[in-house]
Design a protein around this motif. Structure first.
Motif, PDB file in Angstrom:
ATOM      1  N   PHE A   1      39.501  79.271  -7.515  1.00 26.40           N
ATOM      2  CA  PHE A   1      38.510  80.514  -7.877  1.00 26.40           C
ATOM      3  C   PHE A   1      37.215  80.131  -8.009  1.00 26.40           C
ATOM      4  N   VAL A   2      36.879  78.973  -8.629  1.00 26.91           N
ATOM      5  CA  VAL A   2      35.609  78.478  -8.684  1.00 26.91           C
ATOM      6  C   VAL A   2      34.866  78.334  -7.556  1.00 26.91           C
ATOM      7  N   ASN A   3      35.641  77.514  -6.461  1.00 30.73           N
ATOM      8  CA  ASN A   3      34.902  77.455  -5.192  1.00 30.73           C
ATOM      9  C   ASN A   3      34.837  78.534  -4.494  1.00 30.73           C
ATOM     10  N   ARG A   4      35.851  79.537  -4.595  1.00 29.02           N
ATOM     11  CA  ARG A   4      35.534  80.687  -3.770  1.00 29.02           C
ATOM     12  C   ARG A   4      34.270  81.462  -4.574  1.00 29.02           C
ATOM     13  N   GLY A   5      34.263  81.612  -5.421  1.00 29.18           N
ATOM     14  CA  GLY A   5      33.152  82.376  -6.492  1.00 29.18           C
ATOM     15  C   GLY A   5      31.949  81.527  -6.053  1.00 29.18           C
ATOM     16  N   VAL A   6      31.881  80.412  -6.022  1.00 30.05           N
ATOM     17  CA  VAL A   6      30.519  79.837  -5.329  1.00 30.05           C
ATOM     18  C   VAL A   6      30.045  80.121  -3.900  1.00 30.05           C
ATOM     19  N   MET A   7      30.995  80.571  -3.040  1.00 28.48           N
ATOM     20  CA  MET A   7      30.739  80.657  -1.477  1.00 28.48           C
ATOM     21  C   MET A   7      30.192  82.162  -1.741  1.00 28.48           C
ATOM     22  N   LYS A   8      30.940  83.138  -2.766  1.00 25.66           N
ATOM     23  CA  LYS A   8      30.215  84.474  -2.914  1.00 25.66           C
ATOM     24  C   LYS A   8      28.811  84.409  -3.543  1.00 25.66           C
ATOM     25  N   LEU A   9      28.481  83.348  -4.381  1.00 26.48           N
ATOM     26  CA  LEU A   9      27.490  83.342  -5.122  1.00 26.48           C
ATOM     27  C   LEU A   9      26.184  82.826  -4.372  1.00 26.48           C
ATOM     28  N   ARG A  10      26.630  82.238  -3.268  1.00 30.20           N
ATOM     29  CA  ARG A  10      25.611  81.658  -2.276  1.00 30.20           C
ATOM     30  C   ARG A  10      25.234  82.770  -1.437  1.00 30.20           C
ATOM     31  N   ARG A  11      26.020  83.719  -1.225  1.00 27.59           N
ATOM     32  CA  ARG A  11      25.637  85.009  -0.499  1.00 27.59           C
ATOM     33  C   ARG A  11      25.005  86.056  -1.420  1.00 27.59           C
ATOM     34  N   ASN A  12      24.742  85.859  -2.682  1.00 29.53           N
ATOM     35  CA  ASN A  12      24.112  86.599  -3.644  1.00 29.53           C
ATOM     36  C   ASN A  12      25.213  87.878  -3.805  1.00 29.53           C
ATOM     37  N   GLU A  13      26.538  87.684  -3.835  1.00 28.72           N
ATOM     38  CA  GLU A  13      27.485  88.453  -4.143  1.00 28.72           C
ATOM     39  C   GLU A  13      27.759  88.273  -5.598  1.00 28.72           C
ATOM     40  N   PHE A  14      27.108  89.120  -6.377  1.00 30.96           N
ATOM     41  CA  PHE A  14      27.284  88.614  -7.782  1.00 30.96           C
ATOM     42  C   PHE A  14      28.530  88.956  -8.289  1.00 30.96           C
ATOM     43  N   GLU A  15      28.881  90.514  -8.355  1.00 34.52           N
ATOM     44  CA  GLU A  15      29.886  90.972  -8.734  1.00 34.52           C
ATOM     45  C   GLU A  15      31.461  90.262  -8.529  1.00 34.52           C
ATOM     46  N   PRO A  16      31.374  89.978  -7.038  1.00 35.81           N
ATOM     47  CA  PRO A  16      32.634  89.393  -6.868  1.00 35.81           C
ATOM     48  C   PRO A  16      32.771  87.877  -7.398  1.00 35.81           C
ATOM     49  N   SER A  17      31.523  87.062  -7.359  1.00 32.95           N
ATOM     50  CA  SER A  17      31.720  85.918  -7.838  1.00 32.95           C
ATOM     51  C   SER A  17      31.912  85.791  -9.258  1.00 32.95           C
ATOM     52  N   HIS A  18      31.347  86.682  -9.956  1.00 37.44           N
ATOM     53  CA  HIS A  18      31.757  87.143 -11.496  1.00 37.44           C
ATOM     54  C   HIS A  18      33.103  87.067 -11.658  1.00 37.44           C
ATOM     55  N   ALA A  19      33.818  87.794 -11.028  1.00 40.50           N
ATOM     56  CA  ALA A  19      35.441  87.996 -11.109  1.00 40.50           C
ATOM     57  C   ALA A  19      36.116  86.853 -10.908  1.00 40.50           C
ATOM     58  N   ASP A  20      35.688  86.160  -9.681  1.00 38.10           N
ATOM     59  CA  ASP A  20      36.217  84.769  -9.712  1.00 38.10           C
ATOM     60  C   ASP A  20      35.910  83.753 -10.820  1.00 38.10           C
ATOM     61  N   PHE A  21      34.986  83.641 -11.246  1.00 39.50           N
ATOM     62  CA  PHE A  21      34.467  82.734 -12.354  1.00 39.50           C
ATOM     63  C   PHE A  21      35.349  83.244 -13.602  1.00 39.50           C
ATOM     64  N   ASN A  22      35.493  84.514 -13.982  1.00 43.63           N
ATOM     65  CA  ASN A  22      36.124  84.968 -15.149  1.00 43.63           C
ATOM     66  C   ASN A  22      37.688  84.799 -14.815  1.00 43.63           C
ATOM     67  N   ALA A  23      38.367  84.972 -13.795  1.00 42.30           N
ATOM     68  CA  ALA A  23      39.629  84.485 -13.499  1.00 42.30           C
ATOM     69  C   ALA A  23      39.850  83.070 -13.692  1.00 42.30           C
ATOM     70  N   ALA A  24      39.158  82.322 -13.277  1.00 39.52           N
ATOM     71  CA  ALA A  24      38.883  80.822 -13.406  1.00 39.52           C
ATOM     72  C   ALA A  24      39.058  80.651 -14.935  1.00 39.52           C
ATOM     73  N   LEU A  25      37.861  81.226 -15.800  1.00 41.24           N
ATOM     74  CA  LEU A  25      38.148  80.885 -17.239  1.00 41.24           C
ATOM     75  C   LEU A  25      39.328  81.540 -17.686  1.00 41.24           C
ATOM     76  N   ALA A  26      39.895  82.573 -17.496  1.00 43.80           N
ATOM     77  CA  ALA A  26      40.991  83.164 -17.968  1.00 43.80           C
ATOM     78  C   ALA A  26      42.122  82.258 -17.716  1.00 43.80           C
ATOM     79  N   LEU A  27      42.304  81.086 -16.819  1.00 43.22           N
ATOM     80  CA  LEU A  27      43.452  80.251 -16.681  1.00 43.22           C
ATOM     81  C   LEU A  27      43.167  78.998 -17.405  1.00 43.22           C
ATOM     82  N   VAL A  28      41.786  78.624 -17.380  1.00 42.17           N
ATOM     83  CA  VAL A  28      41.353  77.320 -18.040  1.00 42.17           C
ATOM     84  C   VAL A  28      39.837  77.576 -18.768  1.00 42.17           C
ATOM     85  N   PRO A  29      39.987  77.877 -19.802  1.00 41.82           N
ATOM     86  CA  PRO A  29      38.849  78.223 -20.623  1.00 41.82           C
ATOM     87  C   PRO A  29      37.879  77.001 -20.762  1.00 41.82           C
TER      88      PRO A  29
END
Length: 143
Positions: A27-55
């Motif tokens: 999730f973090v790796n995919r979020g970083v890819m989205k973040l590099r494209r300035n896709e903030f909301e989709p990257s936010h969702a991926d980082f939140n999903a990662a934190l839900a699994l491993v806080p």
């Protein structure tokens, strides 16, 4: 970034064989890819999903912090970056650089200056903090 590799990460997330850590890392790796494209909301969702699994995953915190800084929500960015640093991350120089950006956004030039310096100490050949530090003029306070 390569859309194919993002697709592979999405496909990997659909596999049941991943551990929580591997899944969160994906999730973090995919979020970083989205973040590099300035896709903030989709990257936010991926980082939140990662934190839900491993806080306790520092990388998820610092990348979400970088996303907040990108969105100019400097207070939230600072909070997440500090939490990630406390938990431990690999490329600390990037965290200090992003934290310096957050401090600047909050008009705390002194803290920004020290974080740019810290980023440069951790990675002396990195041009970005060198360039940012050129903007600062340090003077001594009179006695």
């Amino acid at each position: 970034s390569d859309p194919g590799s993002e697709g592979l990460r999405t496909q990997a997330l659909n596999e049941d064989t991943l551990t929580a850590e591997d899944r969160a890392g994906t999730f973090v790796n995919r979020g970083v890819m989205k973040l590099r494209r300035n896709e903030f909301e989709p990257s936010h969702a991926d980082f939140n999903a990662a934190l839900a699994l491993v806080p306790t995953m520092g990388e998820a915190w610092v990348n979400r912090g970088a996303m907040w800084v990108g969105e100019k929500n400097y207070k939230a960015g600072l909070s997440d970056l500090n939490k990630g640093l406390a938990l431990g991350v690999k490329e600390q120089e990037k965290v200090y650089f992003n934290r310096a950006l957050a401090y600047e956004g909050l008009d705390d030039e002194k803290s920004a200056y020290f974080d740019y310096q810290h980023a440069l100490q951790l990675k002396p050949d990195w041009l970005l903090p060198q360039k940012e530090l050129l903007r600062f003029h340090v003077s001594q306070k009179p006695d």
